[in-house]
Design a protein around this motif. Structure first.
Motif, PDB file in Angstrom:
ATOM      1  N   GLU A  60       3.302   6.918  -9.062  1.00  0.00           N
ATOM      2  CA  GLU A  60       2.589   7.836  -9.989  1.00  0.00           C
ATOM      3  C   GLU A  60       3.827   8.490 -10.867  1.00  0.00           C
ATOM      4  O   GLU A  60       4.801   8.947  -9.986  1.00  0.00           O
ATOM      5  N   SER A 116       2.961   4.212  -1.254  1.00  0.00           N
ATOM      6  CA  SER A 116       2.967   4.942  -2.784  1.00  0.00           C
ATOM      7  C   SER A 116       4.255   5.613  -2.882  1.00  0.00           C
ATOM      8  O   SER A 116       4.932   6.183  -2.163  1.00  0.00           O
ATOM      9  N   THR A 131      -0.212   4.006 -11.286  1.00  0.00           N
ATOM     10  CA  THR A 131      -0.738   2.439 -10.754  1.00  0.00           C
ATOM     11  C   THR A 131      -1.297   2.337  -9.593  1.00  0.00           C
ATOM     12  O   THR A 131      -0.636   3.043  -8.755  1.00  0.00           O
ATOM     13  N   ASP A 132      -2.056   1.182  -9.127  1.00  0.00           N
ATOM     14  CA  ASP A 132      -2.421   1.157  -7.795  1.00  0.00           C
ATOM     15  C   ASP A 132      -1.465  -0.076  -7.271  1.00  0.00           C
ATOM     16  O   ASP A 132      -1.687  -0.077  -6.000  1.00  0.00           O
ATOM     17  N   THR A 182       0.665  -1.264  -0.076  1.00  0.00           N
ATOM     18  CA  THR A 182       0.132   0.076   0.057  1.00  0.00           C
ATOM     19  C   THR A 182       0.755   1.345  -0.245  1.00  0.00           C
ATOM     20  O   THR A 182       0.335   2.287  -0.031  1.00  0.00           O
ATOM     21  N   ALA A 240       1.550   1.744  -4.991  1.00  0.00           N
ATOM     22  CA  ALA A 240       1.110   2.659  -5.854  1.00  0.00           C
ATOM     23  C   ALA A 240       2.321   3.608  -6.409  1.00  0.00           C
ATOM     24  O   ALA A 240       3.033   3.831  -5.763  1.00  0.00           O
TER      25      ALA A 240
END
Length: 121
Positions: A100, A41, A82-83, A39, A98
């Protein structure tokens, strides 16, 4: 080469350059069993640079037949997100949270580049 193919090629090259450089160093320091939280990021920004790709030939199954003698493209502003994903390298599973990726004012120069389908020898 149509505009969509060019854009996809440029984005793939940039992602490969960025993630290849950062991913290799991150994986080199990771233990053989990754306990990273998927989880988490990560934000990556690439700004104000030019990537030159010269005298490259790529071939593989399913690749299109493309060649570029001399071309220059500029990405004014693009973001890919993307997640999260899981990658298996040498039998070891690595979870990536995740991501970015933001690209701003980046130029890509191609000279003598070809992509071809793999042929049997």
């Amino acid at each position: 080469m149509n505009a969509l193919t060019r854009r996809l090629l440029i984005v793939l090259v940039l992602v490969t350059v960025v993630l290849g450089g950062t991913g290799a160093s991150a994986l080199a320091t990771a233990s053989s069993t990754s306990n990273a939280d998927a989880t988490e990021s990560h934000e990556i920004a690439i700004t104000d640079m030019t990537v030159s790709i010269t005298d490259v030939e790529l071939s593989g199954p399913g690749f299109p037949d493309l060649s570029v003698d001399d071309a220059t493209y500029t990405i004014d502003d693009a973001t890919i997100a993307t997640d999260g994903t899981t990658v298996t390298i040498d039998g070891h599973e690595h979870r990536i949270g995740a991501i970015e990726l933001t690209v701003d004012d980046v130029g890509v120069e191609f000279e003598n580049v070809s992509v071809e389908p793999e042929t049997s020898v």
